[in-house]
Write a protein that holds these residues in place. Structure first.
Motif, PDB file in Angstrom:
ATOM      1  N   SER A  29      68.225  46.647  55.154  1.00 47.86           N
ATOM      2  CA  SER A  29      67.400  47.769  54.715  1.00 47.86           C
ATOM      3  C   SER A  29      68.269  48.848  54.080  1.00 47.86           C
ATOM      4  N   GLY A  30      67.836  49.361  52.938  1.00 50.05           N
ATOM      5  CA  GLY A  30      68.584  50.402  52.243  1.00 50.05           C
ATOM      6  C   GLY A  30      69.702  49.900  51.363  1.00 50.05           C
ATOM      7  N   ALA A  31      69.775  48.576  51.156  1.00 49.38           N
ATOM      8  CA  ALA A  31      70.859  48.009  50.351  1.00 49.38           C
ATOM      9  C   ALA A  31      70.677  48.253  48.863  1.00 49.38           C
ATOM     10  N   GLY A  32      69.456  48.619  48.434  1.00 47.51           N
ATOM     11  CA  GLY A  32      69.200  48.857  47.011  1.00 47.51           C
ATOM     12  C   GLY A  32      68.419  47.744  46.339  1.00 47.51           C
ATOM     13  N   LYS A  33      67.813  46.854  47.120  1.00 48.91           N
ATOM     14  CA  LYS A  33      67.130  45.687  46.554  1.00 48.91           C
ATOM     15  C   LYS A  33      65.918  46.084  45.713  1.00 48.91           C
ATOM     16  N   THR A  34      65.034  46.879  46.277  1.00 52.54           N
ATOM     17  CA  THR A  34      63.837  47.295  45.543  1.00 52.54           C
ATOM     18  C   THR A  34      64.207  48.209  44.378  1.00 52.54           C
ATOM     19  N   SER A  35      65.207  49.062  44.569  1.00 51.26           N
ATOM     20  CA  SER A  35      65.667  49.915  43.464  1.00 51.26           C
ATOM     21  C   SER A  35      66.146  49.073  42.289  1.00 51.26           C
ATOM     22  N   LEU A  36      66.828  47.965  42.584  1.00 50.57           N
ATOM     23  CA  LEU A  36      67.296  47.083  41.519  1.00 50.57           C
ATOM     24  C   LEU A  36      66.117  46.494  40.759  1.00 50.57           C
ATOM     25  N   LEU A  37      65.072  46.051  41.462  1.00 53.14           N
ATOM     26  CA  LEU A  37      63.884  45.529  40.775  1.00 53.14           C
ATOM     27  C   LEU A  37      63.243  46.610  39.915  1.00 53.14           C
ATOM     28  N   ASN A  38      63.169  47.835  40.438  1.00 51.21           N
ATOM     29  CA  ASN A  38      62.569  48.928  39.675  1.00 51.21           C
ATOM     30  C   ASN A  38      63.352  49.204  38.394  1.00 51.21           C
ATOM     31  N   ILE A  39      64.675  49.158  38.484  1.00 51.72           N
ATOM     32  CA  ILE A  39      65.508  49.378  37.300  1.00 51.72           C
ATOM     33  C   ILE A  39      65.246  48.287  36.261  1.00 51.72           C
ATOM     34  N   ALA A  50      68.024  59.564  32.812  1.00 50.55           N
ATOM     35  CA  ALA A  50      69.345  60.071  32.428  1.00 50.55           C
ATOM     36  C   ALA A  50      70.396  59.698  33.459  1.00 50.55           C
ATOM     37  N   THR A  51      69.956  59.352  34.666  1.00 50.59           N
ATOM     38  CA  THR A  51      70.918  58.996  35.716  1.00 50.59           C
ATOM     39  C   THR A  51      71.257  57.507  35.694  1.00 50.59           C
ATOM     40  N   LEU A  52      70.646  56.754  34.784  1.00 51.35           N
ATOM     41  CA  LEU A  52      70.870  55.312  34.724  1.00 51.35           C
ATOM     42  C   LEU A  52      71.976  55.000  33.725  1.00 51.35           C
ATOM     43  N   SER A  53      72.963  54.248  34.167  1.00 53.57           N
ATOM     44  CA  SER A  53      74.033  53.831  33.276  1.00 53.57           C
ATOM     45  C   SER A  53      74.133  52.310  33.303  1.00 53.57           C
ATOM     46  N   GLY A  54      74.704  51.743  32.250  1.00 54.08           N
ATOM     47  CA  GLY A  54      74.807  50.291  32.167  1.00 54.08           C
ATOM     48  C   GLY A  54      73.774  49.726  31.220  1.00 54.08           C
ATOM     49  N   THR A  55      73.730  48.416  31.116  1.00 54.74           N
ATOM     50  CA  THR A  55      72.808  47.765  30.185  1.00 54.74           C
ATOM     51  C   THR A  55      72.002  46.695  30.909  1.00 54.74           C
ATOM     52  N   ILE A  56      70.778  46.492  30.413  1.00 60.44           N
ATOM     53  CA  ILE A  56      69.908  45.418  30.893  1.00 60.44           C
ATOM     54  C   ILE A  56      69.449  44.652  29.662  1.00 60.44           C
ATOM     55  N   THR A  57      69.710  43.367  29.643  1.00 58.16           N
ATOM     56  CA  THR A  57      69.359  42.544  28.489  1.00 58.16           C
ATOM     57  C   THR A  57      68.398  41.450  28.919  1.00 58.16           C
ATOM     58  N   PHE A  58      67.306  41.326  28.171  1.00 61.30           N
ATOM     59  CA  PHE A  58      66.316  40.290  28.436  1.00 61.30           C
ATOM     60  C   PHE A  58      66.046  39.522  27.148  1.00 61.30           C
ATOM     61  N   ASN A  59      66.312  38.217  27.177  1.00 61.21           N
ATOM     62  CA  ASN A  59      66.163  37.382  25.986  1.00 61.21           C
ATOM     63  C   ASN A  59      66.914  37.966  24.783  1.00 61.21           C
ATOM     64  N   GLY A  60      68.116  38.463  25.055  1.00 66.06           N
ATOM     65  CA  GLY A  60      68.963  38.967  23.985  1.00 66.06           C
ATOM     66  C   GLY A  60      68.646  40.374  23.517  1.00 66.06           C
ATOM     67  N   GLN A  61      67.676  41.029  24.141  1.00 66.28           N
ATOM     68  CA  GLN A  61      67.282  42.371  23.720  1.00 66.28           C
ATOM     69  C   GLN A  61      67.512  43.371  24.849  1.00 66.28           C
ATOM     70  N   ARG A  62      68.156  44.491  24.536  1.00 66.07           N
ATOM     71  CA  ARG A  62      68.394  45.521  25.536  1.00 66.07           C
ATOM     72  C   ARG A  62      67.094  46.248  25.863  1.00 66.07           C
ATOM     73  N   ILE A  63      66.816  46.417  27.161  1.00 62.11           N
ATOM     74  CA  ILE A  63      65.530  46.987  27.570  1.00 62.11           C
ATOM     75  C   ILE A  63      65.674  48.191  28.499  1.00 62.11           C
ATOM     76  N   GLU A  64      66.914  48.662  28.748  1.00 58.77           N
ATOM     77  CA  GLU A  64      67.071  49.699  29.763  1.00 58.77           C
ATOM     78  C   GLU A  64      66.445  51.026  29.371  1.00 58.77           C
ATOM     79  N   ARG A  65      66.120  51.230  28.102  1.00 53.29           N
ATOM     80  CA  ARG A  65      65.458  52.470  27.681  1.00 53.29           C
ATOM     81  C   ARG A  65      64.026  52.220  27.243  1.00 53.29           C
ATOM     82  N   SER A  66      63.476  51.084  27.615  1.00 54.39           N
ATOM     83  CA  SER A  66      62.098  50.768  27.269  1.00 54.39           C
ATOM     84  C   SER A  66      61.161  51.364  28.318  1.00 54.39           C
ATOM     85  N   ASP A  67      59.870  51.075  28.174  1.00 52.98           N
ATOM     86  CA  ASP A  67      58.892  51.514  29.158  1.00 52.98           C
ATOM     87  C   ASP A  67      58.278  50.289  29.820  1.00 52.98           C
ATOM     88  N   PRO A  68      57.644  50.434  30.994  1.00 57.52           N
ATOM     89  CA  PRO A  68      57.129  49.272  31.719  1.00 57.52           C
ATOM     90  C   PRO A  68      56.169  48.405  30.917  1.00 57.52           C
TER      91      PRO A  68
END
Length: 245
Positions: A29-39, A50-68
């Protein structure tokens, strides 16, 4: 990583989900599992992107600044993203709405009897696959917690995503419902769906997972097969204070 109230809840966490594979996330509990899914599902806007750093790529496209909604349209869906269940609607109606949304229709869509019959058949099959056939016409609000989770999974699958993010899908399920869900997850894998699942039930992890990520205090501490992770004494000590069963 994601910082909240000056505390970094996920940090130095890098990984890869192979297409058609089931990757499970373990951690106390508290390891960050659900937070990782939310990110990953881009559900961090209310916290502060603004507190999020790093990159998330899905099918070759960066999505870390997209919306749900944009991320979901690309084929990445979190288990409660289509949610909830609409309490006053029946189980069948909930699943039909999710199917309708996936096809991009509007309410005029329902006037086509042939299409309606097709949706009914698909909805019925999904409901049976999660063990809810006895509650086909029951209001969703009347379902137990475990059955609501099963219905939520059915509506998620109705969206036909490529990558499904699930947060403890086995939680609150009876033994019979758990068997049905495990069979469904195996079938999704056989159909080429990619699963990323937070799970506490190590029985499910050992039977379903291809790979396991072990998080501790926001860090990705270990990766490996279910056998490697479950049988690691150091990880067992962190997870349970003893052997993982």
């Amino acid at each position: 990583g994601l910082k909240r109230r000056r505390q970094q809840v996920v940090k130095g966490c890098s990984g890869f989900c192979a297409p058609g594979q089931a990757t499970y996330i373990l951690g106390s509990s508290g390891a960050g599992k659900t937070s990782l899914l939310n990110i990953l599902a881009d559900r961090v806007a209310l916290i502060n992107k603004a507190t999020l750093s790093g990159t998330i790529t899905f099918n070759g496209q960066r999505i870390e600044r997209s919306d749900p909604a944009s991320v979901a349209a690309m084929g990445l869906v979190r288990s409660f993203q289509i949610s909830a269940v609409f309490g006053q609607m029946s189980v069948m109606e909930n699943v039909r709405v999710a199917l309708q949304r996936q096809r991009g229709g509007n309410f005029a869509f329902w006037r086509n009897e042939a299409v309606l019959d097709e949706l009914n058949e698909r909805a019925h099959a999904l409901i049976c696959s999660v063990g809810l056939e006895k509650w086909l016409h029951a209001p969703a609000a009347d379902l137990s917690y475990g059955r609501k989770r099963a219905l939520e999974l059915a509506t998620t699958i109705a969206m036909e995503p490529e990558l499904i993010l699930l947060d403890e899908p086995a939680s609150g399920l009876s033994a019979g419902a758990l068997d049905a869900i495990m069979a469904l997850l195996r079938r999704l894998q056989s159909e080429g769906k990619t699963l990323l699942v937070v799970e506490h039930n190590t029985r499910v992890v050992q039977k379903i997972a291809d790979d396991v990520l072990f998080l501790h205090q926001g860090h990705l501490m270990a990766t490996g097969t279910p056998e490697q992770i479950v049988n690691d004494p150091a990880l067992a000590e962190i997870y349970f204070g003893g052997a993982i069963h």
